[in-house]
Scaffold this motif. Structure first.
Motif, PDB file in Angstrom:
ATOM      1  N   GLY A 258      40.519  18.308  60.050  1.00 43.82           N
ATOM      2  CA  GLY A 258      39.236  18.870  60.358  1.00 43.82           C
ATOM      3  C   GLY A 258      39.388  20.570  59.945  1.00 43.82           C
ATOM      4  O   GLY A 258      40.300  20.633  58.926  1.00 43.82           O
ATOM      5  N   SER A 259      38.386  21.232  60.353  1.00 42.91           N
ATOM      6  CA  SER A 259      38.424  22.596  59.880  1.00 42.91           C
ATOM      7  C   SER A 259      37.534  23.516  61.111  1.00 42.91           C
ATOM      8  O   SER A 259      37.079  22.628  62.095  1.00 42.91           O
ATOM      9  N   TYR A 260      37.790  24.670  60.972  1.00 44.30           N
ATOM     10  CA  TYR A 260      37.032  25.412  61.954  1.00 44.30           C
ATOM     11  C   TYR A 260      37.116  26.998  61.412  1.00 44.30           C
ATOM     12  O   TYR A 260      37.589  27.079  60.314  1.00 44.30           O
ATOM     13  N   LEU A 261      36.329  27.706  62.106  1.00 36.14           N
ATOM     14  CA  LEU A 261      35.875  29.079  61.529  1.00 36.14           C
ATOM     15  C   LEU A 261      36.510  30.084  62.722  1.00 36.14           C
ATOM     16  O   LEU A 261      36.378  29.727  63.720  1.00 36.14           O
ATOM     17  N   LEU A 262      37.145  31.201  62.480  1.00 33.76           N
ATOM     18  CA  LEU A 262      37.464  32.200  63.276  1.00 33.76           C
ATOM     19  C   LEU A 262      36.596  33.327  62.655  1.00 33.76           C
ATOM     20  O   LEU A 262      36.993  34.299  61.827  1.00 33.76           O
ATOM     21  N   LYS A 263      35.389  33.715  63.163  1.00 38.68           N
ATOM     22  CA  LYS A 263      34.438  34.787  62.773  1.00 38.68           C
ATOM     23  C   LYS A 263      34.720  35.830  63.651  1.00 38.68           C
ATOM     24  O   LYS A 263      34.794  36.030  64.848  1.00 38.68           O
ATOM     25  N   PRO A 264      35.212  37.023  62.727  1.00 36.60           N
ATOM     26  CA  PRO A 264      35.534  38.122  63.331  1.00 36.60           C
ATOM     27  C   PRO A 264      33.962  38.786  64.087  1.00 36.60           C
ATOM     28  O   PRO A 264      33.019  38.795  63.670  1.00 36.60           O
ATOM     29  N   MET A 265      34.424  39.199  65.337  1.00 40.96           N
ATOM     30  CA  MET A 265      33.241  39.806  66.401  1.00 40.96           C
ATOM     31  C   MET A 265      33.522  41.216  66.578  1.00 40.96           C
ATOM     32  O   MET A 265      33.028  42.091  67.335  1.00 40.96           O
ATOM     33  N   GLY A 266      34.583  41.819  66.497  1.00 40.94           N
ATOM     34  CA  GLY A 266      35.065  42.892  66.598  1.00 40.94           C
ATOM     35  C   GLY A 266      36.319  43.250  65.992  1.00 40.94           C
ATOM     36  O   GLY A 266      36.853  42.363  65.275  1.00 40.94           O
ATOM     37  N   GLN A 267      37.054  44.373  66.420  1.00 42.59           N
ATOM     38  CA  GLN A 267      38.473  44.874  65.905  1.00 42.59           C
ATOM     39  C   GLN A 267      39.372  43.739  66.338  1.00 42.59           C
ATOM     40  O   GLN A 267      40.480  43.426  65.469  1.00 42.59           O
ATOM     41  N   SER A 268      39.301  43.196  67.598  1.00 40.35           N
ATOM     42  CA  SER A 268      40.244  42.265  68.194  1.00 40.35           C
ATOM     43  C   SER A 268      39.714  40.943  68.587  1.00 40.35           C
ATOM     44  O   SER A 268      40.645  40.320  69.142  1.00 40.35           O
ATOM     45  N   THR A 269      38.794  40.610  68.402  1.00 44.43           N
ATOM     46  CA  THR A 269      38.118  39.326  68.852  1.00 44.43           C
ATOM     47  C   THR A 269      37.189  38.696  67.760  1.00 44.43           C
ATOM     48  O   THR A 269      36.819  39.117  66.947  1.00 44.43           O
TER      49      THR A 269
ATOM     50  N   GLN B  61      35.227  34.662  67.176  1.00 39.79           N
ATOM     51  CA  GLN B  61      34.464  33.433  67.530  1.00 39.79           C
ATOM     52  C   GLN B  61      34.949  32.260  67.052  1.00 39.79           C
ATOM     53  O   GLN B  61      34.991  32.136  65.821  1.00 39.79           O
ATOM     54  N   LEU B  62      35.400  31.220  67.453  1.00 39.99           N
ATOM     55  CA  LEU B  62      35.740  29.907  67.283  1.00 39.99           C
ATOM     56  C   LEU B  62      34.685  29.083  67.113  1.00 39.99           C
ATOM     57  O   LEU B  62      33.652  29.073  67.909  1.00 39.99           O
ATOM     58  N   LYS B  63      34.244  28.657  65.828  1.00 39.88           N
ATOM     59  CA  LYS B  63      32.919  28.282  65.409  1.00 39.88           C
ATOM     60  C   LYS B  63      33.240  26.956  64.676  1.00 39.88           C
ATOM     61  O   LYS B  63      34.310  26.826  63.953  1.00 39.88           O
ATOM     62  N   GLN B  64      32.151  25.950  64.443  1.00 36.95           N
ATOM     63  CA  GLN B  64      32.180  24.884  63.567  1.00 36.95           C
ATOM     64  C   GLN B  64      33.474  24.165  63.535  1.00 36.95           C
ATOM     65  O   GLN B  64      33.908  23.736  62.467  1.00 36.95           O
TER      66      GLN B  64
END
Length: 136
Positions: free
Chosen positions: A46-57, A59-62
């Motif tokens: 499988g796969s997933y995204l770690l979309k940056p939301m700030g300097q150290s946060t 979002q785990l997506k898709q």
């Protein structure tokens, strides 16, 4: 099982699995910049995204699994993702949940329901079903 950063050489394999370009929600550039592959030996799981939301946060997506997801496999995959996050520079991970089963899984991995104060400013995440994990 290992998690690897998604690279250009993986795109041809993935676009068939994602039915791209018919499924336009899977963006090539986004996958190449923020995407990760989950694999066991030579088999892509499988796969997933770690979309940056700030300097150290992030979002785990898709999170997408390419084969039948058994509860055991999902636990192992999520455990690998959390271990990878704990070894990264990220301090927290946000996940939006859309089911009770995912809520239960997130609770199992020490995610906590989040509120707007815990999310980076300027995000458009709904806090209604938002969970946050703070890495060790």
């Amino acid at each position: 099982m290992e998690i690897i950063k998604l690279e250009e050489k993986h795109w041809k394999l993935l676009k068939n699995k994602y039915n791209h370009p018919a499924n336009v929600t899977w963006n090539r550039d986004e996958l190449l910049s923020d995407g990760f592959l989950i694999q066991e030996g030579q088999m892509l799981l499988g796969s997933y995204l770690l979309k940056p939301m700030g300097q150290s946060t992030v979002q785990l997506k898709q999170l997408t699994l390419f084969s039948e997801a058994t509860p055991e496999l999902l636990l192992v995959i999520f455990q690998a993702i959390i271990a990878d996050i704990n070894q990264s520079e990220y301090e927290s991970v946000v996940v939006n949940s859309h089911s009770q089963q995912l809520d239960t899984l997130l609770r199992h991995f020490d995610f906590k329901p989040s509120d707007s104060e815990q999310l980076p400013t300027g995000t458009d995440l709904s806090t209604e079903n938002s969970w946050i994990y703070v890495s060790n």
